[in-house]
Design a protein around this motif. Sequence first.
Motif, PDB file in Angstrom:
ATOM      1  N   ALA A 150       0.842  -1.200   0.000  1.00 36.89           N
ATOM      2  CA  ALA A 150       0.000   0.000   0.000  1.00 36.89           C
ATOM      3  C   ALA A 150       0.871   1.241   0.000  1.00 36.89           C
ATOM      4  O   ALA A 150       0.559   2.239  -0.666  1.00 36.89           O
ATOM      5  N   ASP A 151       1.971   1.213   0.726  1.00 36.66           N
ATOM      6  CA  ASP A 151       2.925   2.330   0.764  1.00 36.66           C
ATOM      7  C   ASP A 151       3.512   2.568  -0.627  1.00 36.66           C
ATOM      8  O   ASP A 151       3.603   3.704  -1.099  1.00 36.66           O
ATOM      9  N   ILE A 152       3.899   1.509  -1.309  1.00 35.38           N
ATOM     10  CA  ILE A 152       4.456   1.633  -2.666  1.00 35.38           C
ATOM     11  C   ILE A 152       3.434   2.293  -3.592  1.00 35.38           C
ATOM     12  O   ILE A 152       3.758   3.208  -4.348  1.00 35.38           O
ATOM     13  N   LEU A 153       2.185   1.834  -3.524  1.00 35.72           N
ATOM     14  CA  LEU A 153       1.139   2.401  -4.381  1.00 35.72           C
ATOM     15  C   LEU A 153       0.895   3.873  -4.059  1.00 35.72           C
ATOM     16  O   LEU A 153       0.851   4.711  -4.964  1.00 35.72           O
ATOM     17  N   LEU A 154       0.723   4.205  -2.777  1.00 35.98           N
ATOM     18  CA  LEU A 154       0.425   5.597  -2.417  1.00 35.98           C
ATOM     19  C   LEU A 154       1.599   6.523  -2.720  1.00 35.98           C
ATOM     20  O   LEU A 154       1.393   7.665  -3.140  1.00 35.98           O
ATOM     21  N   ASN A 155       2.810   6.046  -2.550  1.00 40.70           N
ATOM     22  CA  ASN A 155       3.970   6.862  -2.913  1.00 40.70           C
ATOM     23  C   ASN A 155       3.938   7.184  -4.406  1.00 40.70           C
ATOM     24  O   ASN A 155       4.178   8.317  -4.820  1.00 40.70           O
ATOM     25  N   TYR A 156       3.605   6.196  -5.205  1.00 44.23           N
ATOM     26  CA  TYR A 156       3.480   6.384  -6.652  1.00 44.23           C
ATOM     27  C   TYR A 156       2.355   7.375  -6.988  1.00 44.23           C
ATOM     28  O   TYR A 156       2.533   8.291  -7.792  1.00 44.23           O
ATOM     29  N   LEU A 157       1.203   7.211  -6.351  1.00 47.80           N
ATOM     30  CA  LEU A 157       0.047   8.057  -6.666  1.00 47.80           C
ATOM     31  C   LEU A 157       0.222   9.496  -6.196  1.00 47.80           C
ATOM     32  O   LEU A 157      -0.191  10.432  -6.877  1.00 47.80           O
ATOM     33  N   TYR A 158       0.816   9.688  -5.016  1.00 51.66           N
ATOM     34  CA  TYR A 158       0.910  11.024  -4.432  1.00 51.66           C
ATOM     35  C   TYR A 158       2.180  11.785  -4.817  1.00 51.66           C
ATOM     36  O   TYR A 158       2.277  12.983  -4.557  1.00 51.66           O
ATOM     37  N   SER A 159       3.169  11.134  -5.433  1.00 54.52           N
ATOM     38  CA  SER A 159       4.412  11.817  -5.798  1.00 54.52           C
ATOM     39  C   SER A 159       4.159  12.893  -6.848  1.00 54.52           C
ATOM     40  O   SER A 159       3.610  12.617  -7.916  1.00 54.52           O
ATOM     41  N   ASN A 160       4.543  14.099  -6.506  1.00 56.02           N
ATOM     42  CA  ASN A 160       4.456  15.244  -7.427  1.00 56.02           C
ATOM     43  C   ASN A 160       3.066  15.470  -7.988  1.00 56.02           C
ATOM     44  O   ASN A 160       2.911  15.852  -9.154  1.00 56.02           O
ATOM     45  N   VAL A 161       2.040  15.219  -7.185  1.00 56.03           N
ATOM     46  CA  VAL A 161       0.674  15.475  -7.637  1.00 56.03           C
ATOM     47  C   VAL A 161       0.181  16.766  -6.979  1.00 56.03           C
ATOM     48  O   VAL A 161       0.410  17.000  -5.797  1.00 56.03           O
ATOM     49  N   GLU A 162      -0.447  17.593  -7.779  1.00 57.51           N
ATOM     50  CA  GLU A 162      -0.887  18.898  -7.279  1.00 57.51           C
ATOM     51  C   GLU A 162      -2.196  18.800  -6.502  1.00 57.51           C
ATOM     52  O   GLU A 162      -2.365  19.440  -5.470  1.00 57.51           O
ATOM     53  N   PHE A 163      -3.137  18.011  -6.994  1.00 63.52           N
ATOM     54  CA  PHE A 163      -4.451  17.935  -6.371  1.00 63.52           C
ATOM     55  C   PHE A 163      -4.646  16.570  -5.714  1.00 63.52           C
ATOM     56  O   PHE A 163      -4.439  15.538  -6.347  1.00 63.52           O
ATOM     57  N   LYS A 164      -5.015  16.620  -4.459  1.00 66.55           N
ATOM     58  CA  LYS A 164      -5.266  15.401  -3.710  1.00 66.55           C
ATOM     59  C   LYS A 164      -6.256  15.704  -2.603  1.00 66.55           C
ATOM     60  O   LYS A 164      -6.380  16.842  -2.151  1.00 66.55           O
ATOM     61  N   LEU A 165      -6.972  14.674  -2.177  1.00 63.07           N
ATOM     62  CA  LEU A 165      -7.939  14.824  -1.104  1.00 63.07           C
ATOM     63  C   LEU A 165      -7.181  14.857   0.216  1.00 63.07           C
ATOM     64  O   LEU A 165      -6.547  13.876   0.604  1.00 63.07           O
ATOM     65  N   LYS A 166      -7.252  15.987   0.901  1.00 66.32           N
ATOM     66  CA  LYS A 166      -6.441  16.223   2.091  1.00 66.32           C
ATOM     67  C   LYS A 166      -6.640  15.173   3.171  1.00 66.32           C
ATOM     68  O   LYS A 166      -5.670  14.669   3.736  1.00 66.32           O
ATOM     69  N   ARG A 167      -7.871  14.797   3.458  1.00 70.57           N
ATOM     70  CA  ARG A 167      -8.084  13.878   4.582  1.00 70.57           C
ATOM     71  C   ARG A 167      -7.503  12.501   4.321  1.00 70.57           C
ATOM     72  O   ARG A 167      -6.995  11.846   5.233  1.00 70.57           O
ATOM     73  N   LYS A 168      -7.479  12.040   3.080  1.00 71.13           N
ATOM     74  CA  LYS A 168      -6.878  10.739   2.790  1.00 71.13           C
ATOM     75  C   LYS A 168      -5.354  10.850   2.722  1.00 71.13           C
ATOM     76  O   LYS A 168      -4.643   9.977   3.211  1.00 71.13           O
ATOM     77  N   PHE A 169      -4.864  11.941   2.164  1.00 68.97           N
ATOM     78  CA  PHE A 169      -3.421  12.164   2.138  1.00 68.97           C
ATOM     79  C   PHE A 169      -2.872  12.314   3.557  1.00 68.97           C
ATOM     80  O   PHE A 169      -1.785  11.826   3.864  1.00 68.97           O
ATOM     81  N   ASP A 170      -3.616  12.969   4.438  1.00 68.02           N
ATOM     82  CA  ASP A 170      -3.183  13.132   5.830  1.00 68.02           C
ATOM     83  C   ASP A 170      -3.017  11.788   6.528  1.00 68.02           C
ATOM     84  O   ASP A 170      -2.112  11.623   7.361  1.00 68.02           O
ATOM     85  N   ILE A 171      -3.864  10.824   6.217  1.00 73.73           N
ATOM     86  CA  ILE A 171      -3.721   9.486   6.803  1.00 73.73           C
ATOM     87  C   ILE A 171      -2.413   8.860   6.329  1.00 73.73           C
ATOM     88  O   ILE A 171      -1.668   8.258   7.114  1.00 73.73           O
ATOM     89  N   TYR A 172      -2.124   9.031   5.050  1.00 71.63           N
ATOM     90  CA  TYR A 172      -0.864   8.495   4.519  1.00 71.63           C
ATOM     91  C   TYR A 172       0.335   9.177   5.173  1.00 71.63           C
ATOM     92  O   TYR A 172       1.319   8.512   5.523  1.00 71.63           O
ATOM     93  N   THR A 173       0.277  10.479   5.371  1.00 75.93           N
ATOM     94  CA  THR A 173       1.408  11.165   6.005  1.00 75.93           C
ATOM     95  C   THR A 173       1.570  10.740   7.467  1.00 75.93           C
ATOM     96  O   THR A 173       2.696  10.691   7.968  1.00 75.93           O
ATOM     97  N   LYS A 174       0.483  10.413   8.151  1.00 74.46           N
ATOM     98  CA  LYS A 174       0.602   9.860   9.509  1.00 74.46           C
ATOM     99  C   LYS A 174       1.337   8.528   9.476  1.00 74.46           C
ATOM    100  O   LYS A 174       2.168   8.230  10.331  1.00 74.46           O
TER     101      LYS A 174
END
Length: 159
Positions: free
Chosen positions: A120-144
């Motif tokens: 899941a970490d590999i996938l989210l790193n791929y999806l969130y890398s250098n992306v301008e628009f993202k849903l904050k509440r889901k991204f915040d869970i990943y950053t935790k």
Amino acid sequence: SSDYRILFHGRERVQNIVKLYIGGEQIVSDLEKYGCVPNKTYTLEFPKLDNEEAYRGFILGMIEGDGGVYFYNNTLTVALTGTYEVCKGLSEFILDKFNIYTKINRKPTYSVWKIYSKNADILLNYLYSNVEFKLKRKFDIYTKYLDYKNNGKNKIITK
């Protein structure tokens, strides 16, 4: 800016959810040209797109719209609820891209796709890398989760 009022229906609002209803033959016709059709929950298929960036945007949009990112009991999970065809296409994309097998739980009218922990970490790193628009509440869970992983904290973080 519009003069139309936003109306709330039914019971008192208990979540931060807004529904937008759009009517009119022209806009419905235009949306259908781009695959936005009635009952897409039951008919949507995994698209054939031009390039990897388009797939990345599609997958991130699906997970943020119809899926979830969870970090509970020190386990990172990414899930998506959709048609079996979408879940199967997502599994095949991830297998081709990362050589990672994922799980699909097929139900009579929908399917649930999941990926866990390091994968899941590999996938989210791929999806969130250098992306301008993202849903904050889901991204915040990943950053935790990243904070937990990188700082080696020994506490359990819930939802």
